[in-house]
Design a protein around this motif. Structure first.
Motif, PDB file in Angstrom:
ATOM      1  N   GLY A   1       0.792  -1.221   0.000  1.00 52.56           N
ATOM      2  CA  GLY A   1       0.000   0.000   0.000  1.00 52.56           C
ATOM      3  C   GLY A   1       0.821   1.266   0.000  1.00 52.56           C
ATOM      4  O   GLY A   1       0.278   2.352   0.224  1.00 52.56           O
ATOM      5  N   ILE A   2       2.119   1.149  -0.258  1.00 47.63           N
ATOM      6  CA  ILE A   2       3.002   2.310  -0.287  1.00 47.63           C
ATOM      7  C   ILE A   2       3.039   2.865  -1.704  1.00 47.63           C
ATOM      8  O   ILE A   2       3.188   2.121  -2.677  1.00 47.63           O
ATOM      9  CB  ILE A   2       4.423   1.917   0.172  1.00 47.63           C
ATOM     10  N   ARG A   3       2.897   4.170  -1.844  1.00 45.33           N
ATOM     11  CA  ARG A   3       3.055   4.835  -3.137  1.00 45.33           C
ATOM     12  C   ARG A   3       4.546   5.056  -3.379  1.00 45.33           C
ATOM     13  O   ARG A   3       5.310   5.243  -2.424  1.00 45.33           O
ATOM     14  CB  ARG A   3       2.319   6.168  -3.163  1.00 45.33           C
ATOM     15  N   VAL A   4       4.963   5.053  -4.630  1.00 47.64           N
ATOM     16  CA  VAL A   4       6.397   5.156  -4.923  1.00 47.64           C
ATOM     17  C   VAL A   4       6.656   6.269  -5.920  1.00 47.64           C
ATOM     18  O   VAL A   4       5.815   6.583  -6.769  1.00 47.64           O
ATOM     19  CB  VAL A   4       6.961   3.826  -5.461  1.00 47.64           C
ATOM     20  N   ILE A   5       7.856   6.853  -5.826  1.00 48.18           N
ATOM     21  CA  ILE A   5       8.243   7.930  -6.745  1.00 48.18           C
ATOM     22  C   ILE A   5       9.667   7.679  -7.258  1.00 48.18           C
ATOM     23  O   ILE A   5      10.581   8.446  -6.969  1.00 48.18           O
ATOM     24  CB  ILE A   5       8.117   9.314  -6.089  1.00 48.18           C
ATOM     25  N   PRO A   6       9.867   6.599  -8.025  1.00 45.58           N
ATOM     26  CA  PRO A   6      11.201   6.349  -8.559  1.00 45.58           C
ATOM     27  C   PRO A   6      11.588   7.418  -9.573  1.00 45.58           C
ATOM     28  O   PRO A   6      10.753   7.926 -10.328  1.00 45.58           O
ATOM     29  CB  PRO A   6      11.055   4.984  -9.237  1.00 45.58           C
ATOM     30  N   LYS A   7      12.860   7.754  -9.578  1.00 47.50           N
ATOM     31  CA  LYS A   7      13.385   8.644 -10.609  1.00 47.50           C
ATOM     32  C   LYS A   7      13.738   7.822 -11.836  1.00 47.50           C
ATOM     33  O   LYS A   7      14.295   6.718 -11.729  1.00 47.50           O
ATOM     34  CB  LYS A   7      14.628   9.373 -10.106  1.00 47.50           C
ATOM     35  N   ALA A   8      13.432   8.347 -13.013  1.00 50.92           N
ATOM     36  CA  ALA A   8      13.844   7.731 -14.268  1.00 50.92           C
ATOM     37  C   ALA A   8      13.945   8.831 -15.310  1.00 50.92           C
ATOM     38  O   ALA A   8      13.228   9.837 -15.244  1.00 50.92           O
ATOM     39  CB  ALA A   8      12.852   6.660 -14.711  1.00 50.92           C
ATOM     40  N   SER A   9      14.837   8.642 -16.265  1.00 48.96           N
ATOM     41  CA  SER A   9      15.012   9.631 -17.332  1.00 48.96           C
ATOM     42  C   SER A   9      14.733   9.058 -18.707  1.00 48.96           C
ATOM     43  O   SER A   9      14.160   9.732 -19.556  1.00 48.96           O
ATOM     44  CB  SER A   9      16.436  10.202 -17.299  1.00 48.96           C
ATOM     45  N   SER A  10      15.129   7.814 -18.946  1.00 49.90           N
ATOM     46  CA  SER A  10      14.918   7.232 -20.271  1.00 49.90           C
ATOM     47  C   SER A  10      13.473   6.768 -20.426  1.00 49.90           C
ATOM     48  O   SER A  10      12.797   6.425 -19.449  1.00 49.90           O
ATOM     49  CB  SER A  10      15.847   6.039 -20.482  1.00 49.90           C
ATOM     50  N   GLU A  11      13.002   6.761 -21.660  1.00 49.41           N
ATOM     51  CA  GLU A  11      11.635   6.318 -21.903  1.00 49.41           C
ATOM     52  C   GLU A  11      11.449   4.866 -21.476  1.00 49.41           C
ATOM     53  O   GLU A  11      10.405   4.495 -20.930  1.00 49.41           O
ATOM     54  CB  GLU A  11      11.270   6.489 -23.376  1.00 49.41           C
ATOM     55  N   ALA A  12      12.470   4.033 -21.706  1.00 53.30           N
ATOM     56  CA  ALA A  12      12.361   2.625 -21.341  1.00 53.30           C
ATOM     57  C   ALA A  12      12.159   2.455 -19.845  1.00 53.30           C
ATOM     58  O   ALA A  12      11.304   1.664 -19.406  1.00 53.30           O
ATOM     59  CB  ALA A  12      13.607   1.871 -21.795  1.00 53.30           C
ATOM     60  N   HIS A  13      12.923   3.181 -19.047  1.00 58.15           N
ATOM     61  CA  HIS A  13      12.794   3.068 -17.590  1.00 58.15           C
ATOM     62  C   HIS A  13      11.492   3.697 -17.100  1.00 58.15           C
ATOM     63  O   HIS A  13      10.865   3.181 -16.161  1.00 58.15           O
ATOM     64  CB  HIS A  13      13.996   3.709 -16.908  1.00 58.15           C
ATOM     65  N   LEU A  14      11.099   4.789 -17.717  1.00 59.15           N
ATOM     66  CA  LEU A  14       9.823   5.398 -17.346  1.00 59.15           C
ATOM     67  C   LEU A  14       8.677   4.416 -17.580  1.00 59.15           C
ATOM     68  O   LEU A  14       7.796   4.252 -16.730  1.00 59.15           O
ATOM     69  CB  LEU A  14       9.591   6.683 -18.146  1.00 59.15           C
ATOM     70  N   ARG A  15       8.691   3.769 -18.726  1.00 57.34           N
ATOM     71  CA  ARG A  15       7.636   2.795 -19.039  1.00 57.34           C
ATOM     72  C   ARG A  15       7.694   1.593 -18.086  1.00 57.34           C
ATOM     73  O   ARG A  15       6.671   1.112 -17.593  1.00 57.34           O
ATOM     74  CB  ARG A  15       7.773   2.312 -20.485  1.00 57.34           C
ATOM     75  N   ALA A  16       8.895   1.116 -17.821  1.00 53.57           N
ATOM     76  CA  ALA A  16       9.047  -0.073 -16.972  1.00 53.57           C
ATOM     77  C   ALA A  16       8.557   0.193 -15.555  1.00 53.57           C
ATOM     78  O   ALA A  16       7.911  -0.662 -14.935  1.00 53.57           O
ATOM     79  CB  ALA A  16      10.504  -0.510 -16.959  1.00 53.57           C
ATOM     80  N   ASN A  17       8.864   1.369 -15.030  1.00 54.47           N
ATOM     81  CA  ASN A  17       8.422   1.693 -13.670  1.00 54.47           C
ATOM     82  C   ASN A  17       6.903   1.773 -13.586  1.00 54.47           C
ATOM     83  O   ASN A  17       6.300   1.283 -12.617  1.00 54.47           O
ATOM     84  CB  ASN A  17       9.052   2.998 -13.207  1.00 54.47           C
ATOM     85  N   LEU A  18       6.271   2.365 -14.588  1.00 56.42           N
ATOM     86  CA  LEU A  18       4.809   2.407 -14.601  1.00 56.42           C
ATOM     87  C   LEU A  18       4.234   1.000 -14.690  1.00 56.42           C
ATOM     88  O   LEU A  18       3.257   0.669 -14.011  1.00 56.42           O
ATOM     89  CB  LEU A  18       4.311   3.234 -15.789  1.00 56.42           C
ATOM     90  N   ALA A  19       4.847   0.162 -15.517  1.00 53.47           N
ATOM     91  CA  ALA A  19       4.337  -1.195 -15.714  1.00 53.47           C
ATOM     92  C   ALA A  19       4.456  -2.046 -14.459  1.00 53.47           C
ATOM     93  O   ALA A  19       3.736  -3.041 -14.308  1.00 53.47           O
ATOM     94  CB  ALA A  19       5.082  -1.872 -16.870  1.00 53.47           C
ATOM     95  N   ALA A  20       5.340  -1.654 -13.540  1.00 47.94           N
ATOM     96  CA  ALA A  20       5.495  -2.417 -12.299  1.00 47.94           C
ATOM     97  C   ALA A  20       4.210  -2.455 -11.491  1.00 47.94           C
ATOM     98  O   ALA A  20       4.003  -3.364 -10.678  1.00 47.94           O
ATOM     99  CB  ALA A  20       6.626  -1.829 -11.459  1.00 47.94           C
ATOM    100  N   ALA A  21       3.336  -1.478 -11.708  1.00 48.59           N
ATOM    101  CA  ALA A  21       2.057  -1.464 -10.994  1.00 48.59           C
ATOM    102  C   ALA A  21       1.172  -2.634 -11.391  1.00 48.59           C
ATOM    103  O   ALA A  21       0.229  -2.980 -10.661  1.00 48.59           O
ATOM    104  CB  ALA A  21       1.331  -0.142 -11.249  1.00 48.59           C
TER     105      ALA A  21
END
Length: 253
Positions: free
Chosen positions: A209-229
């Motif tokens: 139930g913890i919200r997360v705010i990972p830093k990412a710069s590349s599109e690949a990492h941005l997409r991957a972090n969102l997909a982790a949900a």
């Protein structure tokens, strides 16, 4: 306040195009701070993106040296100017140190909320005792507490307080500065899900139930972090990560 599961941590981001790209990919929670010295970058990225402002949750933090009551307002107004916004959705006390005095600092945050410059008030790096004292002086509900949280540093008392008092716990540095890639348990679980260790670390936090705010710069990492949900871990997998004995706090006071 209900925050999206995965937001964008912007510490170290100095290119507004990264912020705009994140928004266009679906990020709706953007986290910055006065001490990051990039509020203008975040604001420019918001202006570049096609998403309406009202769909975004924009958060910033008042740094410890600006927590005297007269400085809270002045520095927040300066933050808004840098962001190019007339209000922020979430304003945090960054750390309860230096000029912080709950009896005088927190009423200044209440006043900003009453005047419409701030939608919700949050705190960051607060221990349960700090939270108890804050509730004695803050009329606004605490909307969120932002703390370092990852497999190597687990402030479970902060999580328990958030659950008991019905506010969001936001975990920063969820990837432990990249150290999650070196944790065998996390890598094994990642392989089982055809995912990355970063995605597993994020999913582990989300399962609690913890919200997360990972830093990412590349599109690949941005997409991957969102997909982790979308990644679901079993209770056994969560317990295996919970059982990691190694400990490391990246940002001690």
């Amino acid at each position: 306040m209900e925050l999206p599961p995965v937001g964008l941590g912007t510490m170290g981001i100095d290119d507004p195009a990264v912020v705009a790209r994140a928004i266009d990919l679906g990020y709706r929670h953007l986290d910055t701070a006065q001490i990051y010295e990039n509020e203008a970058v975040v604001g420019e990225g918001i202006a570049m993106a096609d998403t309406p402002r009202e769909e975004l949750t924009v958060a910033t933090k008042v740094w410890a040296s600006n927590l005297a009551p007269e400085d809270v307002r002045v520095s927040t107004e300066a933050s808004l100017e840098r962001l190019g916004l007339d209000h922020v959705d979430l304003l945090y006390v960054h750390r309860p140190i230096e000029a912080y005095d709950p009896a005088t600092t927190l009423p200044a945050f209440d006043a900003l909320r009453e005047d419409g410059l701030v939608r919700e008030v949050g705190v960051s790096n607060f221990e349960p005792d700090d939270l108890e004292h804050a509730r004695e002086h803050l009329e606004s509900p605490i909307a969120a507490n932002q703390v370092e949280y990852h497999p190597l540093f687990r402030p479970t008392r902060a999580l328990a307080d958030a659950r008991a008092n019905d506010y969001e716990l936001v975990g920063y540095s969820p990837l432990a500065g990249g150290r999650v890639f070196d944790l065998p348990v996390v890598s094994e679980i990642a392989d089982a899900h055809d995912a990355s260790p970063a995605q597993v670390a994020i999913a582990w936090l989300l399962e609690q139930g913890i919200r997360v705010i990972p830093k990412a710069s590349s599109e690949a990492h941005l997409r991957a972090n969102l997909a982790a949900a979308e990644l679901s871990l079993s209770p056994e997998e969560v317990a295996r990560i919970d059982a990691i004995e190694e400990r490391e706090e990246l940002f001690p006071e």
